[in-house]
Structure formats: C-alpha cells, structure tokens
Design a protein around this motif. Sequence first.
Motif, PDB file in Angstrom:
ATOM      1  N   LEU A   1     -20.694 -67.069  13.869  1.00  0.00           N
ATOM      2  CA  LEU A   1     -19.766 -66.141  13.229  1.00  0.00           C
ATOM      3  C   LEU A   1     -20.504 -64.993  12.556  1.00  0.00           C
ATOM      4  N   GLU A   2     -21.668 -65.282  11.995  1.00  0.00           N
ATOM      5  CA  GLU A   2     -22.482 -64.233  11.376  1.00  0.00           C
ATOM      6  C   GLU A   2     -22.881 -63.178  12.404  1.00  0.00           C
ATOM      7  N   ASN A   3     -23.213 -63.616  13.623  1.00  0.00           N
ATOM      8  CA  ASN A   3     -23.575 -62.676  14.687  1.00  0.00           C
ATOM      9  C   ASN A   3     -22.391 -61.789  15.060  1.00  0.00           C
ATOM     10  N   TRP A   4     -21.208 -62.402  15.209  1.00  0.00           N
ATOM     11  CA  TRP A   4     -20.013 -61.612  15.529  1.00  0.00           C
ATOM     12  C   TRP A   4     -19.694 -60.630  14.402  1.00  0.00           C
ATOM     13  N   TYR A   5     -19.849 -61.100  13.180  1.00  0.00           N
ATOM     14  CA  TYR A   5     -19.567 -60.258  12.017  1.00  0.00           C
ATOM     15  C   TYR A   5     -20.495 -59.040  12.014  1.00  0.00           C
TER      16      TYR A   5
ATOM     17  N   ALA B   1     -21.247 -53.261  12.963  1.00  0.00           N
ATOM     18  CA  ALA B   1     -22.047 -52.197  13.572  1.00  0.00           C
ATOM     19  C   ALA B   1     -21.199 -51.291  14.461  1.00  0.00           C
ATOM     20  N   THR B   2     -20.284 -51.889  15.228  1.00  0.00           N
ATOM     21  CA  THR B   2     -19.486 -51.103  16.186  1.00  0.00           C
ATOM     22  C   THR B   2     -18.176 -50.609  15.600  1.00  0.00           C
ATOM     23  N   GLY B   3     -17.732 -51.254  14.527  1.00  0.00           N
ATOM     24  CA  GLY B   3     -16.450 -50.901  13.941  1.00  0.00           C
ATOM     25  C   GLY B   3     -15.320 -51.698  14.577  1.00  0.00           C
ATOM     26  N   PRO B   4     -14.258 -51.987  13.830  1.00  0.00           N
ATOM     27  CA  PRO B   4     -13.141 -52.782  14.363  1.00  0.00           C
ATOM     28  C   PRO B   4     -12.353 -52.019  15.417  1.00  0.00           C
TER      29      PRO B   4
ATOM     30  N   PHE C   1     -15.304 -77.623   4.296  1.00  0.00           N
ATOM     31  CA  PHE C   1     -15.655 -76.835   5.474  1.00  0.00           C
ATOM     32  C   PHE C   1     -14.384 -76.287   6.118  1.00  0.00           C
ATOM     33  N   PRO C   2     -14.259 -74.956   6.254  1.00  0.00           N
ATOM     34  CA  PRO C   2     -13.016 -74.343   6.763  1.00  0.00           C
ATOM     35  C   PRO C   2     -12.913 -74.441   8.285  1.00  0.00           C
ATOM     36  N   LEU C   3     -12.716 -75.631   8.770  1.00  0.00           N
ATOM     37  CA  LEU C   3     -12.745 -75.896  10.204  1.00  0.00           C
ATOM     38  C   LEU C   3     -11.760 -75.030  10.983  1.00  0.00           C
ATOM     39  N   TYR C   4     -10.518 -74.931  10.494  1.00  0.00           N
ATOM     40  CA  TYR C   4      -9.507 -74.196  11.245  1.00  0.00           C
ATOM     41  C   TYR C   4      -9.863 -72.719  11.359  1.00  0.00           C
ATOM     42  N   TYR C   5     -10.446 -72.150  10.311  1.00  0.00           N
ATOM     43  CA  TYR C   5     -10.868 -70.750  10.370  1.00  0.00           C
ATOM     44  C   TYR C   5     -11.887 -70.560  11.482  1.00  0.00           C
ATOM     45  N   PHE C   6     -12.887 -71.438  11.529  1.00  0.00           N
ATOM     46  CA  PHE C   6     -13.909 -71.344  12.571  1.00  0.00           C
ATOM     47  C   PHE C   6     -13.274 -71.458  13.952  1.00  0.00           C
ATOM     48  N   GLU C   7     -12.413 -72.437  14.123  1.00  0.00           N
ATOM     49  CA  GLU C   7     -11.809 -72.657  15.440  1.00  0.00           C
ATOM     50  C   GLU C   7     -10.987 -71.450  15.884  1.00  0.00           C
ATOM     51  N   LEU C   8     -10.191 -70.893  14.995  1.00  0.00           N
ATOM     52  CA  LEU C   8      -9.329 -69.777  15.361  1.00  0.00           C
ATOM     53  C   LEU C   8     -10.133 -68.523  15.680  1.00  0.00           C
ATOM     54  N   ILE C   9     -11.143 -68.236  14.870  1.00  0.00           N
ATOM     55  CA  ILE C   9     -11.979 -67.059  15.139  1.00  0.00           C
ATOM     56  C   ILE C   9     -12.735 -67.240  16.453  1.00  0.00           C
ATOM     57  N   GLU C  10     -13.285 -68.442  16.669  1.00  0.00           N
ATOM     58  CA  GLU C  10     -14.014 -68.713  17.918  1.00  0.00           C
ATOM     59  C   GLU C  10     -13.091 -68.582  19.123  1.00  0.00           C
ATOM     60  N   GLN C  11     -11.892 -69.123  19.006  1.00  0.00           N
ATOM     61  CA  GLN C  11     -10.950 -69.041  20.125  1.00  0.00           C
ATOM     62  C   GLN C  11     -10.535 -67.589  20.390  1.00  0.00           C
ATOM     63  N   TYR C  12     -10.347 -66.828  19.339  1.00  0.00           N
ATOM     64  CA  TYR C  12      -9.927 -65.432  19.507  1.00  0.00           C
ATOM     65  C   TYR C  12     -10.986 -64.628  20.256  1.00  0.00           C
ATOM     66  N   TYR C  13     -12.253 -64.750  19.829  1.00  0.00           N
ATOM     67  CA  TYR C  13     -13.298 -63.926  20.434  1.00  0.00           C
ATOM     68  C   TYR C  13     -13.788 -64.460  21.784  1.00  0.00           C
ATOM     69  N   ARG C  14     -13.421 -65.690  22.109  1.00  0.00           N
ATOM     70  CA  ARG C  14     -13.786 -66.228  23.417  1.00  0.00           C
ATOM     71  C   ARG C  14     -12.640 -66.162  24.422  1.00  0.00           C
ATOM     72  N   ALA C  15     -11.469 -65.775  23.959  1.00  0.00           N
ATOM     73  CA  ALA C  15     -10.297 -65.723  24.840  1.00  0.00           C
ATOM     74  C   ALA C  15     -10.502 -64.656  25.913  1.00  0.00           C
ATOM     75  N   GLN C  16     -10.101 -64.977  27.135  1.00  0.00           N
ATOM     76  CA  GLN C  16     -10.263 -64.065  28.270  1.00  0.00           C
ATOM     77  C   GLN C  16      -9.014 -63.234  28.541  1.00  0.00           C
ATOM     78  N   MET C  17      -7.850 -63.778  28.189  1.00  0.00           N
ATOM     79  CA  MET C  17      -6.591 -63.111  28.498  1.00  0.00           C
ATOM     80  C   MET C  17      -6.017 -62.457  27.245  1.00  0.00           C
ATOM     81  N   PRO C  18      -5.477 -61.242  27.356  1.00  0.00           N
ATOM     82  CA  PRO C  18      -4.876 -60.559  26.200  1.00  0.00           C
ATOM     83  C   PRO C  18      -3.779 -61.384  25.526  1.00  0.00           C
TER      84      PRO C  18
END
Length: 348
Positions: free
Chosen positions: A142-146, A151-154, A281-298
């Motif tokens: 998550l730190e890498n994605w952050y 760097a690129t902007g949202p 440990f905020p497990l659900y936060y990690f899971e949701l962010i990971e799923q969002y950035y790994r999702a292939q379909m809009p």
Amino acid sequence: MLERNLYDHYKLYCTKRFSIGEFEGFQANQESYLIIPKDELQMEESQMLAFSEYMRSVGDDSVLELVQNRSNQPSTLIDGSEVYVFKIPNVREDRSVRIRSTQDLGGQLRDWHVKGQQGAVNWTTLTTGRWPTIWEQRLEQLENWYAQKRATGPTSTTDEVFLYTYPYFMGVTENAIQYAVDTELDIPMEPRDSGTICHSRFKDTSWLKVSESGQIIKLPTTFLFDHPARDLAEWIRDRRVQPEERHSQMKQEISLFLRGYEETQVLSRYSWQLMYARLLFPLYYFELIEQYYRAQMPQEQLQFASDIESFLDKEKENGAFLNELAEEAKLHRYQSIPELDWIIGQKI
C-alpha cells in the motif's frame, strides 16, 4: 454433466442434488456428499488431510471426510473446475455437534481449539506468530501505491480517498504490528497459548448448519495452523460489521461468544492481546484497496469504490468499539494491559 462426471470419476450415481450454504451437494447410495472448489483450500493439501483425519480420530464426526476419486487422487476436474468431494457424516442426532446459540458457538470453538492443541505435536514444523511480518508486507504494498499516486496525482475520486485515508490506516497498522510484537516479546506464553487448528476466517457461517436442531458440519478446506486468537478476532470482526445488528445487540453477542469460549478457562493475557492486535489491524481496508487497484474491469472498480466508501462511513464506530473493548478488558480482565488512548479522538 455433473451426474456423468461423478459416476465416471467416483462411481457415484447421483440421485438427488441440493445445496448447503454456497456449496452444491448430492445424494448417492443413500449417502450425502458436498462438492467444494479446490480454490477454497487455505493450506497445503497434505495438511488439510492430516488436520481433518486427526480431528475425526479424536471424535469430531462433524468434520467432512474426503472421498478419493477412482484414480486415488484427492481432487477432480468437474465442469471445468478442480473440486473436492466430501462425504457428509451420517451421525445420530444425539451424538452430533450442535450450535443453538452464540454462547454454544464459543464453547464449541474452545473445545475444538483444545483438541487441536493436543494434536499439535504432530505438526512441529508449523509455527504461529507470523502476523506482524505478513502485515508489514501488505503495508509495504500500500505504501508503494500511495507513493505512486502522490507522484502522479489522483485520477479518480477513489484515488483521492486513498491519498487522504492512507496515513491514518498506516498509523493503525503500525500500532497493530507493534502491539503484536510487544505481546510476543513481553508476555510469557502459557500452555493454553500454543498453536492449534484454526480457520482462515472464522465466522457464524464457517460451520455449516444442516438441521433445524443446530447440527453442523465443518469444511476441512478452511483449516490452517495458527494461534487460537485468530479465530476469536475474526469472528468478532465479522460480527461487528453485520449491517442488521444494532451496536448494543452486537456487543451482547460478542460477550456471549466470549463467555461460551471462556466457560472452562479464561483467555490468558497473551491470547487476549494477540486477539486485540488482530482486531486493530484494518483488514477490510487493505482488502478493499487491494481489490480496487488490482481490478481489471471498470465495473469491478466501481463496486470496490462503493464498498470503500461504505467501509469508511463505519470506521468511526470501529474506533469506538475498539476503545470500549480495551476499557472492558482493563476493568474485568487485565488492568496492566498497555494503554490505547491513541484510539480516542482519532479522525480519518
């Protein structure tokens, strides 16, 4: 097609199909079976077999029994998916494991853990206590994605939400890691703190109900070796987010669950603090962010974005709950547990 595959691979002639929970079952030769996808497996296949055979050998007939196919293989390709076929035990009603209340569930889970601990000598190569390492690895991702998004902007509203909320959840995660590490370093372990057979994500539906009287069955694919605090924390985590449950009702159910679990012996301080660290440990936060950035379909991203918003709406309640749980522990359990004042007043 299913019937033909079952006969070809297992020589079982399906006479009826049914479902239990999300899984498909069938009857053959006056016996009942359940089909479980292999991707449900949470450990090495050999460990699944060892754990389930051991628990059945010590009298837990609610554990499903794996059926080998005609080639003596544990799994089979059916309708394009690799699956296991498990035989559902035909246990007399008066001997079956039954769950009639939340307190029953806690008591039965405690009995399960004790049996698993008694057999732990068979799995000396397996260890517990890897949570901080796993959490650190996920935090690094998550730190890498952050860093990339900064760097690129949202480019989306969810990017903006992630950039805004990540520092808070990074702090919570670091606290969870430190709490777990300090517990392992500073609190002496007792025999009741040894590893046991746990579940990947224990919740009310982990043990499948198969009768109105509360008879249940257990899926070996969910088993793994860990500290008992894992199951306690994951059940509490799942119960806390049930949408239909009021806060007061949720607290009462958690109290009943722990009361059942502690009926014969209270949690050690070591176990309580590990359970609390896992809840931090905020497990659900990690899971949701990971799923969002790994999702292939809009469309998938849109759904995960919505889930992230719903999760964040409830996070203030989660902070209050964690604070109440810590205060309750200091009042009724261990007055010397570390202070957790940082939870109070924290804002996302």
